[in-house]
Design an enzyme around this catalytic site. Structure first.
Site, PDB file in Angstrom:
ATOM      1  N   MET A 100      42.626  36.889  39.761  1.00 55.25           N
ATOM      2  CA  MET A 100      43.717  35.994  40.153  1.00 55.25           C
ATOM      3  C   MET A 100      44.004  35.013  39.017  1.00 55.25           C
ATOM      4  O   MET A 100      44.597  33.954  39.232  1.00 55.25           O
ATOM      5  CB  MET A 100      43.367  35.256  41.446  1.00 55.25           C
ATOM      6  CG  MET A 100      43.174  36.225  42.617  1.00 55.25           C
ATOM      7  SD  MET A 100      43.455  35.495  44.233  1.00 55.25           S
ATOM      8  CE  MET A 100      42.212  34.230  44.237  1.00 55.25           C
ATOM      9  N   MET A 152      29.899  30.457  37.490  1.00 59.34           N
ATOM     10  CA  MET A 152      31.269  30.195  37.022  1.00 59.34           C
ATOM     11  C   MET A 152      32.280  30.629  38.082  1.00 59.34           C
ATOM     12  O   MET A 152      32.116  31.673  38.721  1.00 59.34           O
ATOM     13  CB  MET A 152      31.519  30.948  35.723  1.00 59.34           C
ATOM     14  CG  MET A 152      30.785  30.299  34.579  1.00 59.34           C
ATOM     15  SD  MET A 152      31.406  30.885  32.996  1.00 59.34           S
ATOM     16  CE  MET A 152      30.258  30.053  31.923  1.00 59.34           C
ATOM     17  N   SER A 153      33.299  29.807  38.255  1.00 62.07           N
ATOM     18  CA  SER A 153      34.346  30.080  39.244  1.00 62.07           C
ATOM     19  C   SER A 153      35.592  29.318  38.833  1.00 62.07           C
ATOM     20  O   SER A 153      35.489  28.193  38.314  1.00 62.07           O
ATOM     21  CB  SER A 153      33.885  29.581  40.620  1.00 62.07           C
ATOM     22  OG  SER A 153      34.996  29.439  41.483  1.00 62.07           O
ATOM     23  N   SER A 154      36.750  29.908  39.089  1.00 59.91           N
ATOM     24  CA  SER A 154      38.000  29.199  38.782  1.00 59.91           C
ATOM     25  C   SER A 154      38.067  27.913  39.590  1.00 59.91           C
ATOM     26  O   SER A 154      38.698  26.938  39.182  1.00 59.91           O
ATOM     27  CB  SER A 154      39.207  30.075  39.108  1.00 59.91           C
ATOM     28  OG  SER A 154      39.087  31.307  38.444  1.00 59.91           O
ATOM     29  N   GLN A 170      45.449  36.773  50.924  1.00 58.98           N
ATOM     30  CA  GLN A 170      44.016  36.521  51.114  1.00 58.98           C
ATOM     31  C   GLN A 170      43.711  35.029  51.279  1.00 58.98           C
ATOM     32  O   GLN A 170      42.556  34.640  51.329  1.00 58.98           O
ATOM     33  CB  GLN A 170      43.188  37.132  49.978  1.00 58.98           C
ATOM     34  CG  GLN A 170      43.367  36.479  48.626  1.00 58.98           C
ATOM     35  CD  GLN A 170      42.627  37.250  47.534  1.00 58.98           C
ATOM     36  OE1 GLN A 170      43.069  38.311  47.085  1.00 58.98           O
ATOM     37  NE2 GLN A 170      41.495  36.733  47.093  1.00 58.98           N
ATOM     38  N   VAL A 195      27.849  35.158  36.063  1.00 57.72           N
ATOM     39  CA  VAL A 195      27.740  34.366  34.825  1.00 57.72           C
ATOM     40  C   VAL A 195      27.634  32.897  35.229  1.00 57.72           C
ATOM     41  O   VAL A 195      28.405  32.420  36.065  1.00 57.72           O
ATOM     42  CB  VAL A 195      28.956  34.595  33.902  1.00 57.72           C
ATOM     43  CG1 VAL A 195      28.839  33.750  32.639  1.00 57.72           C
ATOM     44  CG2 VAL A 195      29.059  36.069  33.534  1.00 57.72           C
ATOM     45  N   GLY A 247      33.162  34.213  33.061  1.00 54.06           N
ATOM     46  CA  GLY A 247      32.757  35.211  34.069  1.00 54.06           C
ATOM     47  C   GLY A 247      33.728  36.389  34.077  1.00 54.06           C
ATOM     48  O   GLY A 247      33.319  37.559  34.044  1.00 54.06           O
ATOM     49  N   HIS A 248      35.038  36.087  34.111  1.00 54.30           N
ATOM     50  CA  HIS A 248      36.037  37.174  34.086  1.00 54.30           C
ATOM     51  C   HIS A 248      35.917  37.977  32.786  1.00 54.30           C
ATOM     52  O   HIS A 248      36.034  39.196  32.785  1.00 54.30           O
ATOM     53  CB  HIS A 248      37.456  36.597  34.140  1.00 54.30           C
ATOM     54  CG  HIS A 248      37.797  35.908  35.419  1.00 54.30           C
ATOM     55  ND1 HIS A 248      37.980  34.546  35.496  1.00 54.30           N
ATOM     56  CD2 HIS A 248      38.002  36.380  36.666  1.00 54.30           C
ATOM     57  CE1 HIS A 248      38.301  34.211  36.730  1.00 54.30           C
ATOM     58  NE2 HIS A 248      38.307  35.298  37.471  1.00 54.30           N
ATOM     59  N   LEU A 280      41.338  32.437  34.014  1.00 54.11           N
ATOM     60  CA  LEU A 280      40.187  33.203  33.537  1.00 54.11           C
ATOM     61  C   LEU A 280      39.147  32.319  32.858  1.00 54.11           C
ATOM     62  O   LEU A 280      39.473  31.372  32.154  1.00 54.11           O
ATOM     63  CB  LEU A 280      40.657  34.291  32.556  1.00 54.11           C
ATOM     64  CG  LEU A 280      41.687  35.269  33.134  1.00 54.11           C
ATOM     65  CD1 LEU A 280      42.089  36.292  32.067  1.00 54.11           C
ATOM     66  CD2 LEU A 280      41.177  35.975  34.383  1.00 54.11           C
TER      67      LEU A 280
HETATM   68  O1  PAF Z   1      38.151  38.078  43.140  1.00 54.09           O
HETATM   69  C1  PAF Z   1      39.370  37.849  43.018  1.00 54.09           C
HETATM   70  O2  PAF Z   1      39.815  37.192  42.090  1.00 54.09           O
HETATM   71  C2  PAF Z   1      40.348  38.399  44.061  1.00 54.09           C
HETATM   72  O3  PAF Z   1      39.799  38.349  45.338  1.00 54.09           O
HETATM   73  C3  PAF Z   1      40.841  39.820  43.726  1.00 54.09           C
HETATM   74  C4  PAF Z   1      39.735  40.840  43.725  1.00 54.09           C
HETATM   75  C5  PAF Z   1      41.543  39.806  42.368  1.00 54.09           C
HETATM   76  C6  PAF Z   1      41.879  40.267  44.770  1.00 54.09           C
HETATM   77  O4  PAF Z   1      42.974  39.413  44.802  1.00 54.09           O
END
Ligand code: PAF
Length: 288
Positions: A30, A184-186, A61, A176, A36-37, A33
């Site tokens: 999403m 790590m998380s956005s 979601q 990570v 981790g990404h 970045l």
């Molecule tokens: O983990 C995420 O960033 C989201 O849940 C994903 C897998 C891109 C689906 O929108």
């Protein structure tokens, strides 16, 4: 690196990439970045695979009152990071591209949606499964890479891919962490300086649970108590859940008598942070 916004063009570009014969990987994200990404992208590129990274903040979601509107978005920065990492394509569709007029399908995995994050985020995993299925249909990758931090999401995607026989290999990337242990998380970007200072207690709590696992086969209640001891009552952090489940089926376990996923969700103000480790009795954490 190519930037593609149109799904039909993405399908054509992906087909050309696949024709190269090195394999095609998709990393769904999403955006916003972080390292981790980028570690997911690194795994995707392994063995010379061509790699598509999708950036799409998926409205289906997010529940009402969640952070869809304020979710961090910075496509230019994401593109620069991905270019540097060696991704082949950044796929950045808009909502109309993913959910055109008349879109009516919704995937659901009820037994996976009733545990851990599920009850606190109704509809979340259905939205994740549905968007990933659409992205898989557009890109048709050989493999897709997901992070272990979102362990329940990973289990949902694996189950969906198996049930629908999508023929996509799912690669799981290790969590990570920041040097102080925070995963790590956005969403870490939302933390105030005080909350950020407290947040590493989450990893300390997981490490305390892992230390208990090293000694034998603790119950779920004992693991939760070890975690709670690190978080402490009435502070900046409050626990939403700290549960032990089967790592593949997400079925709750009473005791760590085999590998179990110890997963937690903690609030720091309005920000919700998740983390987890797979624990093995007599060994401790085998995946963190
Ligand atoms: O983990 C995420 O960033 C989201 O849940 C994903 C897998 C891109 C689906 O929108």
């Amino acid at each position: 690196m190519k930037i593609v916004k149109n799904p039909e063009e993405m399908t054509r570009v992906a087909s050309d990439l696949r024709a190269g014969g090195c394999g095609l990987a998709l990393v769904p994200t999403m955006g916003a970045l972080h390292q981790g990404h980028l570690s997911l992208v690194g795994l995707a590129l392994e063995g010379g695979r061509r790699t598509v990274v999708s950036v799409f903040v998926n409205p289906t979601q997010f529940g009402p009152g969640e952070d869809f509107a304020r979710y961090p978005r910075d496509l230019e920065k994401d593109a620069a990071l991905l270019e540097k990492e060696g991704a082949d394509v950044l796929f950045a569709p808009d909502a109309q591209g993913i959910y055109p007029e008349g879109f009516s399908t919704r995937i659901s995995l009820p037994s996976f949606e009733n545990v851990l994050c599920g009850p606190f985020r109704p509809g979340h995993f259905g939205g994740v499964a549905t968007v990933c299925c659409v992205l898989f249909g557009i890109v048709r990758p050989d493999v897709a890479v997901f992070g272990r931090k979102d362990a329940q999401q990973l289990a949902v995607i694996r189950r969906m891919v198996a049930d629908l026989r999508l023929g996509i290999g799912i690669v799981a990337a290790p969590i990570v962490r920041e040097p102080d242990g925070l995963a790590m998380s956005s969403r870490n970007a939302y933390l105030t300086p005080d909350q950020r200072k407290e947040a590493p207690a989450i990893f300390r709590g997981i490490s305390a649970a892992a230390a208990l696992a090293r000694l034998g086969a603790p119950s779920a209640v004992e693991l939760r108590a070890a975690f709670e001891d690190e978080i402490g009552p009435g502070g900046i952090l409050s626990i939403q859940y700290a549960d032990l489940v089967d790592p593949s089926t997400m079925v709750p376990m009473d005791r760590l008598d085999r590998d179990g996923l110890f997963a937690v969700a903690v609030h720091a103000g309005k920000t919700r942070l998740i983390d987890n480790a797979v624990l093995r009795p007599g060994v401790g954490a085998v995946e963190v």
